[in-house]
Write a protein that holds these residues in place. Structure first.
Motif, mmCIF file in Angstrom:
data_model
loop_
_atom_site.group_PDB
_atom_site.id
_atom_site.type_symbol
_atom_site.label_atom_id
_atom_site.label_comp_id
_atom_site.label_asym_id
_atom_site.label_seq_id
_atom_site.Cartn_x
_atom_site.Cartn_y
_atom_site.Cartn_z
ATOM 1 N N TRP A 101 0.730 -1.158 -0.076
ATOM 2 C CA TRP A 101 -0.012 -0.104 -0.175
ATOM 3 C C TRP A 101 0.788 1.463 0.087
ATOM 4 O O TRP A 101 0.586 2.242 -0.901
ATOM 5 C CB TRP A 101 -0.921 -0.103 1.153
ATOM 6 C CG TRP A 101 -1.621 1.301 1.469
ATOM 7 C CD1 TRP A 101 -1.473 2.241 2.400
ATOM 8 C CD2 TRP A 101 -2.579 2.021 0.634
ATOM 9 N NE1 TRP A 101 -2.020 3.460 2.491
ATOM 10 C CE2 TRP A 101 -2.969 3.227 1.187
ATOM 11 C CE3 TRP A 101 -3.034 1.472 -0.757
ATOM 12 C CZ2 TRP A 101 -3.804 3.841 0.733
ATOM 13 C CZ3 TRP A 101 -4.267 2.413 -1.100
ATOM 14 C CH2 TRP A 101 -4.253 3.837 -0.552
ATOM 15 N N GLU A 102 2.000 1.246 0.889
ATOM 16 C CA GLU A 102 2.847 2.534 1.025
ATOM 17 C C GLU A 102 3.400 2.658 -0.238
ATOM 18 O O GLU A 102 3.471 3.689 -0.758
ATOM 19 C CB GLU A 102 3.667 2.279 2.318
ATOM 20 C CG GLU A 102 2.991 2.332 3.529
ATOM 21 C CD GLU A 102 3.579 3.353 4.425
ATOM 22 O OE1 GLU A 102 4.753 3.171 4.949
ATOM 23 O OE2 GLU A 102 2.944 4.294 4.795
ATOM 24 N N GLU A 103 4.146 1.768 -0.982
ATOM 25 C CA GLU A 103 4.976 1.714 -1.649
ATOM 26 C C GLU A 103 4.349 1.795 -3.335
ATOM 27 O O GLU A 103 4.669 2.344 -4.224
ATOM 28 C CB GLU A 103 6.169 0.664 -1.922
ATOM 29 C CG GLU A 103 6.924 0.729 -0.900
ATOM 30 C CD GLU A 103 7.773 -0.422 -0.757
ATOM 31 O OE1 GLU A 103 7.694 -1.312 -1.646
ATOM 32 O OE2 GLU A 103 8.470 -0.435 0.297
ATOM 33 N N HIS A 104 3.193 0.926 -3.443
ATOM 34 C CA HIS A 104 2.502 1.104 -4.721
ATOM 35 C C HIS A 104 1.037 1.413 -4.646
ATOM 36 O O HIS A 104 0.315 0.932 -5.670
ATOM 37 C CB HIS A 104 2.697 -0.259 -5.360
ATOM 38 C CG HIS A 104 4.150 -0.659 -5.289
ATOM 39 N ND1 HIS A 104 5.057 -0.231 -6.558
ATOM 40 C CD2 HIS A 104 5.100 -1.609 -4.488
ATOM 41 C CE1 HIS A 104 6.169 -0.708 -6.422
ATOM 42 N NE2 HIS A 104 6.356 -1.459 -5.214
ATOM 43 N N GLN A 105 0.579 1.786 -3.654
ATOM 44 C CA GLN A 105 -0.859 2.422 -3.470
ATOM 45 C C GLN A 105 -1.657 0.939 -4.044
ATOM 46 O O GLN A 105 -2.789 1.509 -4.441
ATOM 47 C CB GLN A 105 -1.148 3.529 -4.279
ATOM 48 C CG GLN A 105 -0.445 4.888 -3.717
ATOM 49 C CD GLN A 105 1.002 4.983 -3.948
ATOM 50 O OE1 GLN A 105 1.475 4.749 -5.289
ATOM 51 N NE2 GLN A 105 1.976 4.905 -2.985
ATOM 52 N N PRO B 45 -4.525 -1.242 -2.669
ATOM 53 C CA PRO B 45 -5.315 -1.501 -1.421
ATOM 54 C C PRO B 45 -5.229 -3.114 -0.913
ATOM 55 O O PRO B 45 -5.505 -3.725 -1.582
ATOM 56 C CB PRO B 45 -6.704 -1.016 -1.642
ATOM 57 C CG PRO B 45 -6.587 -0.178 -2.896
ATOM 58 C CD PRO B 45 -5.402 -0.981 -3.727
ATOM 59 N N CYS C 242 -8.718 0.614 3.375
ATOM 60 C CA CYS C 242 -7.624 -0.219 3.157
ATOM 61 C C CYS C 242 -6.552 -0.048 4.115
ATOM 62 O O CYS C 242 -6.605 0.777 4.968
ATOM 63 C CB CYS C 242 -7.241 0.083 1.743
ATOM 64 S SG CYS C 242 -6.318 1.391 1.321
ATOM 65 N N ASP C 243 -5.508 -0.979 4.042
ATOM 66 C CA ASP C 243 -4.629 -0.806 4.955
ATOM 67 C C ASP C 243 -4.935 -1.044 6.413
ATOM 68 O O ASP C 243 -4.458 -0.635 7.185
ATOM 69 C CB ASP C 243 -3.904 0.555 4.790
ATOM 70 C CG ASP C 243 -2.237 0.692 5.319
ATOM 71 O OD1 ASP C 243 -1.669 -0.611 5.240
ATOM 72 O OD2 ASP C 243 -1.865 1.804 5.813
#
Ligand code: ADP
Length: 322
Positions: A113-117, A119, A283-284
């Motif tokens: 999620w952080e690096e490639h969005q 969800p 998400c996340d």
């Protein structure tokens, strides 16, 4: 979102299939296309992704293990591996993911999620129950019941021969299985990685029991408890007290078997809730339980917080085993 992926990752746990089934069937009911990613992050990196249909989920609710397979991936631990995984997901048109696994798997999900969005919603599947943010994890109830069945059998032979038994259950870093099985199985002493008790205390308890007329005793120990593994514990008891202890290590049987009703229900509810959360744009996060209620907890919090063993269960077990 129109296409979602589901995968199982890290250690397997009974009930994972029931969770996959719920994700697939709720997803399809909500007009989504659902894809199965094989062997966790290995399949994501190596592009082993296939569409799942309603009928692929026939006859899986009662099966232990995971039909999608599970694995550990060193490649995914590196940013390049995750970039490759993200590219594969994008090429397949997968918009969002449901990750069924443990702590490590959620760290990976959070990184995606952080690096490639991409969800991701997590569903906690591990026999150890050591995931912060959820009272219960999928597979724990089955593992406890499997261990308990073995302990009941050991108790029969322990009682017939007036013996002291040490039974080792799973839990390298966690004492949940040991504490639950110890209380439910009437153990004299429970050793967990929390280091709450000592060999000396156990010997005292056993001797007090003998003085009251007790002829057999069962000690439960988690793999990762402080005085060492079960055979070391037996040696230590022998050296310090002269008492001879039989050892039984339950091992991997605790990971397998048909999931209990409680695990199938938990897995079905969590799998369905994970898809609903993605559709709501969340998400996340991880789906967890608080009592009977389903809750959502940020993945970052889940992976950074330690869940403590319920010490009260251990002290109650001590009190009741008199
Ligand atoms: P579990 O999910 O049962 O705790 P692991 O800790 O083995 O199991 O994690 C499963 C997989 O998740 C690992 O093999 C790895 O591919 C991925 N993973 C674990 N930790 C991280 C991390 N910090 N960053 C990215 N991926 C991770």
């Amino acid at each position: 979102i129109s296409k979602i992926g589901v995968y199982t990752s890290g250690g397997d746990a009974p009930g994972m299939n029931a969770a996959i089934r719920a994700v697939v069937r709720v997803g399809i009911a909500q007009k989504l296309e659902v894809f199965g990613i094989h062997s966790g992050y290995i399949g994501m990196v190596d592009n082993i992704i296939q569409p799942l249909q309603l009928r692929d989920m026939a006859n899986v609710i009662q099966r232990g293990g995971t039909i999608l397979k599970t694995a550990r991936s060193t490649e995914f631990m590196k940013p390049e591996g995750r970039a490759k995984a993200a590219a594969n997901l994008k090429a397949a048109g997968i918009d969002a993911l449901v990750c069924i696994g443990g702590d490590g798997s959620f760290r990976g999900a959070h990184a995606l999620w952080e690096e490639h969005q991409i969800p991701v919603v997590g569903v906690p599947g591990t026999i150890d129950n050591d995931i912060y943010g959820s009272d219960k994890t999928i597979g724990f109830d089955t593992a406890v019941n499997t261990a308990l069945e073995a302990i009941d059998r050991i108790r029969d032979t322990a009682a017939s021969h007036d013996r002291l038994f040490i039974v080792e259950v799973m839990g390298r870093n966690s004492g949940f299985i040991a504490s639950h099985v110890g209380l439910a199985g009437g153990a004299e002493e429970i050793f967990t990685p929390d280091g709450l008790t000592t060999v000396e205390k156990a010997i005292d308890h056993i001797k007090e029991g003998i003085a009251r007329g007790k002829t057999s005793s069962i000690l439960i120990t988690a793999e990762g408890q402080k005085p060492g593994r079960a055979y070391d514990l037996a040696d230590s008891i022998r050296k310090k007290s002269g008492m001879d202890a039989k050892v039984s290590i339950l091992g991997h049987q605790q990971r397998g078997g048909s999931p209990t009703a409680a695990d199938r229900i938990l897995a079905s509810r969590m799998g369905a809730a994970a898809v609903d959360s993605l559709l709501k744009g969340q998400c996340d996060i991880m789906i967890g339980t608080e009592g009977e209620r389903l809750v959502t907890v940020p993945l970052d919090l889940v992976t950074k917080t330690e869940k403590k063993t319920q010490i009260d269960l251990i002290s109650l077990a001590n009190l009741l085993a008199t």
